[in-house]
Write a protein that holds these residues in place. Structure first.
Motif, PDB file in Angstrom:
ATOM      1  N   PRO A   1      29.729  29.860  61.537  1.00  0.00           N
ATOM      2  CA  PRO A   1      30.326  31.138  61.145  1.00  0.00           C
ATOM      3  C   PRO A   1      30.607  31.220  59.648  1.00  0.00           C
ATOM      4  O   PRO A   1      30.961  30.228  59.013  1.00  0.00           O
ATOM      5  CB  PRO A   1      31.639  31.180  61.936  1.00  0.00           C
ATOM      6  CG  PRO A   1      31.462  30.220  63.052  1.00  0.00           C
ATOM      7  CD  PRO A   1      30.533  29.155  62.536  1.00  0.00           C
ATOM      8  N   GLU A   2      30.462  32.401  59.130  1.00  0.00           N
ATOM      9  CA  GLU A   2      30.787  32.668  57.727  1.00  0.00           C
ATOM     10  C   GLU A   2      32.303  32.743  57.598  1.00  0.00           C
ATOM     11  O   GLU A   2      32.985  33.285  58.468  1.00  0.00           O
ATOM     12  CB  GLU A   2      30.157  33.991  57.282  1.00  0.00           C
ATOM     13  CG  GLU A   2      30.420  34.366  55.840  1.00  0.00           C
ATOM     14  CD  GLU A   2      29.923  33.314  54.865  1.00  0.00           C
ATOM     15  OE1 GLU A   2      30.790  32.617  54.291  1.00  0.00           O
ATOM     16  OE2 GLU A   2      28.706  33.188  54.674  1.00  0.00           O
ATOM     17  N   THR A   3      32.838  32.195  56.521  1.00  0.00           N
ATOM     18  CA  THR A   3      34.279  32.254  56.284  1.00  0.00           C
ATOM     19  C   THR A   3      34.641  33.189  55.139  1.00  0.00           C
ATOM     20  O   THR A   3      35.811  33.509  54.961  1.00  0.00           O
ATOM     21  CB  THR A   3      34.842  30.849  55.978  1.00  0.00           C
ATOM     22  OG1 THR A   3      34.188  30.340  54.809  1.00  0.00           O
ATOM     23  CG2 THR A   3      34.630  29.906  57.153  1.00  0.00           C
ATOM     24  N   LEU A   4      33.654  33.609  54.367  1.00  0.00           N
ATOM     25  CA  LEU A   4      33.928  34.490  53.236  1.00  0.00           C
ATOM     26  C   LEU A   4      33.830  35.956  53.651  1.00  0.00           C
ATOM     27  O   LEU A   4      32.981  36.334  54.467  1.00  0.00           O
ATOM     28  CB  LEU A   4      32.939  34.220  52.096  1.00  0.00           C
ATOM     29  CG  LEU A   4      33.004  32.837  51.465  1.00  0.00           C
ATOM     30  CD1 LEU A   4      31.881  32.665  50.449  1.00  0.00           C
ATOM     31  CD2 LEU A   4      34.360  32.607  50.821  1.00  0.00           C
ATOM     32  N   ALA A   5      34.673  36.775  53.057  1.00  0.00           N
ATOM     33  CA  ALA A   5      34.649  38.212  53.315  1.00  0.00           C
ATOM     34  C   ALA A   5      33.374  38.814  52.730  1.00  0.00           C
ATOM     35  O   ALA A   5      32.820  38.304  51.751  1.00  0.00           O
ATOM     36  CB  ALA A   5      35.880  38.871  52.689  1.00  0.00           C
ATOM     37  N   LYS A   6      32.932  39.909  53.319  1.00  0.00           N
ATOM     38  CA  LYS A   6      31.720  40.594  52.846  1.00  0.00           C
ATOM     39  C   LYS A   6      31.839  40.962  51.369  1.00  0.00           C
ATOM     40  O   LYS A   6      30.864  40.840  50.622  1.00  0.00           O
ATOM     41  CB  LYS A   6      31.446  41.838  53.685  1.00  0.00           C
ATOM     42  CG  LYS A   6      30.160  42.538  53.267  1.00  0.00           C
ATOM     43  CD  LYS A   6      29.872  43.745  54.111  1.00  0.00           C
ATOM     44  CE  LYS A   6      28.605  44.482  53.744  1.00  0.00           C
ATOM     45  NZ  LYS A   6      28.041  44.335  52.449  1.00  0.00           N
ATOM     46  N   GLU A   7      33.014  41.378  50.938  1.00  0.00           N
ATOM     47  CA  GLU A   7      33.215  41.755  49.534  1.00  0.00           C
ATOM     48  C   GLU A   7      32.955  40.560  48.603  1.00  0.00           C
ATOM     49  O   GLU A   7      32.385  40.716  47.530  1.00  0.00           O
ATOM     50  CB  GLU A   7      34.642  42.276  49.305  1.00  0.00           C
ATOM     51  CG  GLU A   7      34.994  43.526  50.082  1.00  0.00           C
ATOM     52  CD  GLU A   7      35.321  43.261  51.552  1.00  0.00           C
ATOM     53  OE1 GLU A   7      35.866  42.179  51.899  1.00  0.00           O
ATOM     54  OE2 GLU A   7      35.004  44.136  52.377  1.00  0.00           O
ATOM     55  N   VAL A   8      33.381  39.390  49.019  1.00  0.00           N
ATOM     56  CA  VAL A   8      33.164  38.185  48.217  1.00  0.00           C
ATOM     57  C   VAL A   8      31.676  37.846  48.200  1.00  0.00           C
ATOM     58  O   VAL A   8      31.109  37.543  47.141  1.00  0.00           O
ATOM     59  CB  VAL A   8      33.996  37.002  48.762  1.00  0.00           C
ATOM     60  CG1 VAL A   8      33.654  35.718  48.025  1.00  0.00           C
ATOM     61  CG2 VAL A   8      35.478  37.317  48.668  1.00  0.00           C
ATOM     62  N   LEU A   9      31.027  37.895  49.360  1.00  0.00           N
ATOM     63  CA  LEU A   9      29.591  37.619  49.428  1.00  0.00           C
ATOM     64  C   LEU A   9      28.800  38.602  48.576  1.00  0.00           C
ATOM     65  O   LEU A   9      27.836  38.223  47.908  1.00  0.00           O
ATOM     66  CB  LEU A   9      29.111  37.665  50.880  1.00  0.00           C
ATOM     67  CG  LEU A   9      29.645  36.540  51.774  1.00  0.00           C
ATOM     68  CD1 LEU A   9      29.336  36.839  53.241  1.00  0.00           C
ATOM     69  CD2 LEU A   9      29.054  35.198  51.362  1.00  0.00           C
ATOM     70  N   ASP A  10      29.208  39.873  48.582  1.00  0.00           N
ATOM     71  CA  ASP A  10      28.532  40.880  47.750  1.00  0.00           C
ATOM     72  C   ASP A  10      28.670  40.539  46.264  1.00  0.00           C
ATOM     73  O   ASP A  10      27.706  40.635  45.503  1.00  0.00           O
ATOM     74  CB  ASP A  10      29.106  42.277  48.020  1.00  0.00           C
ATOM     75  CG  ASP A  10      28.707  42.827  49.379  1.00  0.00           C
ATOM     76  OD1 ASP A  10      27.761  42.275  50.009  1.00  0.00           O
ATOM     77  OD2 ASP A  10      29.352  43.791  49.829  1.00  0.00           O
ATOM     78  N   LYS A  11      29.860  40.103  45.842  1.00  0.00           N
ATOM     79  CA  LYS A  11      30.068  39.735  44.442  1.00  0.00           C
ATOM     80  C   LYS A  11      29.250  38.505  44.062  1.00  0.00           C
ATOM     81  O   LYS A  11      28.913  38.325  42.892  1.00  0.00           O
ATOM     82  CB  LYS A  11      31.548  39.481  44.173  1.00  0.00           C
ATOM     83  CG  LYS A  11      32.379  40.750  44.168  1.00  0.00           C
ATOM     84  CD  LYS A  11      33.837  40.453  43.910  1.00  0.00           C
ATOM     85  CE  LYS A  11      34.636  41.752  43.966  1.00  0.00           C
ATOM     86  NZ  LYS A  11      36.071  41.520  43.792  1.00  0.00           N
TER      87      LYS A  11
END
Length: 195
Positions: A41-51
């Motif tokens: 599972p991913e632990t980072l928020a979508k906003e962080v991944l986008d950045k």
């Protein structure tokens, strides 16, 4: 004899490990085997991944600790972060405590492939760190957790404490742990066909 069930379990932020996982699977299939690819599972928020300009995740199913006992062997795909496991992998392993205590993964076959940022990166730290997750108290939990006497050993295997002068010899408890480890080891290797 049935074919071993193989899981290729990965974390891939930028797709490198996912591509290697597909190649690993192709190699298994070429040799006549089958494998499932799962992702932690991913632990980072979508906003962080986008950045971080991370592309969308692959469509591989999400792995859970409950999936692990269903497989006989694993290939783990791990990108390095500062020379170690990324947080996503650590979070996944942290959720496997009950499997570790029960020794549910002990004795299973495992391999690993990695992705690093450069030649100077440290790909061996995650590989050596993996061994602790694949050990456990499968055969000697009662002995290793005996608090009535000082003893050596760990979930990784039998051991003894020799003392500074080497005068202390292995105790009966330590010898029993070694016997259990030898039995468990033979029960695994005796099933493998060696050329």
């Amino acid at each position: 004899m049935s074919s071993p069930r193989v899981a290729i379990i990965i974390y891939s932020m930028y797709g490198h490990i996912a591509k290697l996982a597909m190649a690993e699977k192709a190699g298994i299939e070429k040799a006549g085997g089958k494998a499932d690819i799962l992702q932690v599972p991913e632990t980072l928020a979508k906003e962080v991944l986008d950045k971080m300009n991370a592309p969308a995740k692959s469509d591989f199913p999400i792995a859970t600790p409950d999936d692990l006992p269903n497989y006989d062997a694993y290939l783990f795909g791990v990108p390095t972060r500062y020379g170690n496991f990324p947080a996503q992998w650590k979070a996944f392993w942290d959720a496997t405590g009950q499997l570790w205590v029960a020794g549910s993964l002990a004795g299973k076959y495992a391999g690993m492939f990695v992705s690093t940022a450069s030649l100077g990166a440290c790909p061996h730290s995650p590989i050596t760190g993996l061994s602790s997750f694949l050990s456990g108290y499968a055969h000697a939990f009662d002995l290793q957790n005996n608090l009535e006497e000082v003893h050596g050993g760990s979930p990784w295997g039998a051991g003894t404490i020799a003392g500074g002068t080497g005068a202390r010899q292995p105790s009966e408890l330590e010898l029993e742990c070694a016997k259990r480890q030898g039995t468990a080891f033979w029960n695994i290797v005796s099933k493998v066909k060696f050329d």
